[in-house]
Design a protein around this motif. Structure first.
Motif, PDB file in Angstrom:
ATOM      1  N   VAL A 125      34.219  39.610  40.532  1.00 48.64           N
ATOM      2  CA  VAL A 125      33.476  38.835  39.538  1.00 48.64           C
ATOM      3  C   VAL A 125      32.512  39.753  38.793  1.00 48.64           C
ATOM      4  O   VAL A 125      31.721  40.463  39.423  1.00 48.64           O
ATOM      5  N   ASN A 126      32.615  39.732  37.496  1.00 48.38           N
ATOM      6  CA  ASN A 126      31.681  40.460  36.633  1.00 48.38           C
ATOM      7  C   ASN A 126      30.803  39.417  35.964  1.00 48.38           C
ATOM      8  O   ASN A 126      31.228  38.755  35.018  1.00 48.38           O
ATOM      9  N   LEU A 127      29.610  39.222  36.488  1.00 48.25           N
ATOM     10  CA  LEU A 127      28.744  38.170  35.984  1.00 48.25           C
ATOM     11  C   LEU A 127      28.344  38.414  34.533  1.00 48.25           C
ATOM     12  O   LEU A 127      28.242  37.479  33.743  1.00 48.25           O
ATOM     13  N   GLY A 128      28.160  39.657  34.174  1.00 47.90           N
ATOM     14  CA  GLY A 128      27.710  39.954  32.826  1.00 47.90           C
ATOM     15  C   GLY A 128      28.738  39.604  31.762  1.00 47.90           C
ATOM     16  O   GLY A 128      28.390  39.150  30.666  1.00 47.90           O
ATOM     17  N   LEU A 129      29.991  39.805  32.096  1.00 47.70           N
ATOM     18  CA  LEU A 129      31.066  39.526  31.149  1.00 47.70           C
ATOM     19  C   LEU A 129      31.750  38.189  31.416  1.00 47.70           C
ATOM     20  O   LEU A 129      32.625  37.786  30.660  1.00 47.70           O
ATOM     21  N   GLY A 130      31.338  37.531  32.481  1.00 47.78           N
ATOM     22  CA  GLY A 130      31.972  36.264  32.805  1.00 47.78           C
ATOM     23  C   GLY A 130      33.419  36.413  33.226  1.00 47.78           C
ATOM     24  O   GLY A 130      34.246  35.546  32.951  1.00 47.78           O
ATOM     25  N   LYS A 131      33.735  37.526  33.882  1.00 49.72           N
ATOM     26  CA  LYS A 131      35.105  37.791  34.307  1.00 49.72           C
ATOM     27  C   LYS A 131      35.279  37.462  35.784  1.00 49.72           C
ATOM     28  O   LYS A 131      34.394  37.728  36.603  1.00 49.72           O
ATOM     29  N   ASN A 132      36.427  36.925  36.112  1.00 49.87           N
ATOM     30  CA  ASN A 132      36.770  36.573  37.488  1.00 49.87           C
ATOM     31  C   ASN A 132      38.248  36.882  37.667  1.00 49.87           C
ATOM     32  O   ASN A 132      39.085  36.258  37.020  1.00 49.87           O
ATOM     33  N   ALA A 133      38.558  37.868  38.502  1.00 56.14           N
ATOM     34  CA  ALA A 133      39.939  38.322  38.647  1.00 56.14           C
ATOM     35  C   ALA A 133      40.375  38.276  40.104  1.00 56.14           C
ATOM     36  O   ALA A 133      39.568  38.536  41.010  1.00 56.14           O
ATOM     37  N   TRP A 134      41.655  37.978  40.302  1.00 57.50           N
ATOM     38  CA  TRP A 134      42.247  37.906  41.638  1.00 57.50           C
ATOM     39  C   TRP A 134      43.447  38.825  41.731  1.00 57.50           C
ATOM     40  O   TRP A 134      44.198  38.986  40.763  1.00 57.50           O
ATOM     41  N   GLY A 135      43.649  39.376  42.925  1.00 57.35           N
ATOM     42  CA  GLY A 135      44.887  40.061  43.199  1.00 57.35           C
ATOM     43  C   GLY A 135      45.945  39.064  43.628  1.00 57.35           C
ATOM     44  O   GLY A 135      45.689  37.860  43.732  1.00 57.35           O
ATOM     45  N   LYS A 136      47.149  39.564  43.901  1.00 57.60           N
ATOM     46  CA  LYS A 136      48.250  38.688  44.282  1.00 57.60           C
ATOM     47  C   LYS A 136      48.337  38.471  45.784  1.00 57.60           C
ATOM     48  O   LYS A 136      49.128  37.652  46.243  1.00 57.60           O
ATOM     49  N   GLY A 137      47.543  39.210  46.538  1.00 56.06           N
ATOM     50  CA  GLY A 137      47.462  38.977  47.963  1.00 56.06           C
ATOM     51  C   GLY A 137      48.339  39.889  48.798  1.00 56.06           C
ATOM     52  O   GLY A 137      49.307  40.473  48.313  1.00 56.06           O
ATOM     53  N   THR A 138      47.954  40.002  50.056  1.00 50.89           N
ATOM     54  CA  THR A 138      48.742  40.756  51.033  1.00 50.89           C
ATOM     55  C   THR A 138      48.777  39.930  52.318  1.00 50.89           C
ATOM     56  O   THR A 138      47.771  39.355  52.734  1.00 50.89           O
ATOM     57  N   LEU A 139      49.941  39.879  52.936  1.00 50.66           N
ATOM     58  CA  LEU A 139      50.161  38.987  54.070  1.00 50.66           C
ATOM     59  C   LEU A 139      49.791  39.675  55.384  1.00 50.66           C
ATOM     60  O   LEU A 139      50.228  40.798  55.659  1.00 50.66           O
TER      61      LEU A 139
END
Length: 117
Positions: free
Chosen positions: A98-112
């Motif tokens: 999360v980049n609060l300054g830019l309002g960005k929220n990103a997720w990876g695809k995950g690992t099992l």
């Protein structure tokens, strides 16, 4: 937009350890607050560990004795060291930034992560 790619999941025996890694693209990694979440079948996604841009860590009480989050800004990488894995730990583990300054929220695809004897 930064992108996250997780790795390090796999099969481990109860009591074993794994270290997950999450590499981010982009040049603004250091300002992101980062977190590891997990989602098991039939359960809600839950926070496993978080680390701020300043390096302050946070854990749910049920995780803090076994899991450790860390970051290496020079490598654009966040890690999750998991020790003493239990049968209740299997899930897909996701990296979040999360980049609060830019309002960005990103997720990876995950690992099992699977725990089995």
């Amino acid at each position: 937009q930064v992108q996250f790619v997780e790795s390090g999941g796999g099969l481990v025996q109860p009591g074993g350890s794994l270290r997950l890694s999450c590499v981010a693209s982009g040049s603004t990694f250091s300002v992101y607050n980062l977190g590891w979440y997990r989602k098991a079948p039939g359960k809600q996604r839950e926070l496993v560990a978080g680390i701020t841009s300043g390096g302050i860590t946070t854990y749910p009480d049920s995780m803090k004795d076994r899991f450790t989050i860390s970051r290496d800004n020079a490598k654009n990488t966040v890690y999750l060291q998991m020790n003493s894995l239990k049968y209740e730990d299997p899930a897909v583990y996701y990296c979040n930034g999360v980049n609060l300054g830019l309002g960005k929220n990103a997720w990876g695809k995950g690992t099992l992560v699977t725990v089995s004897s």
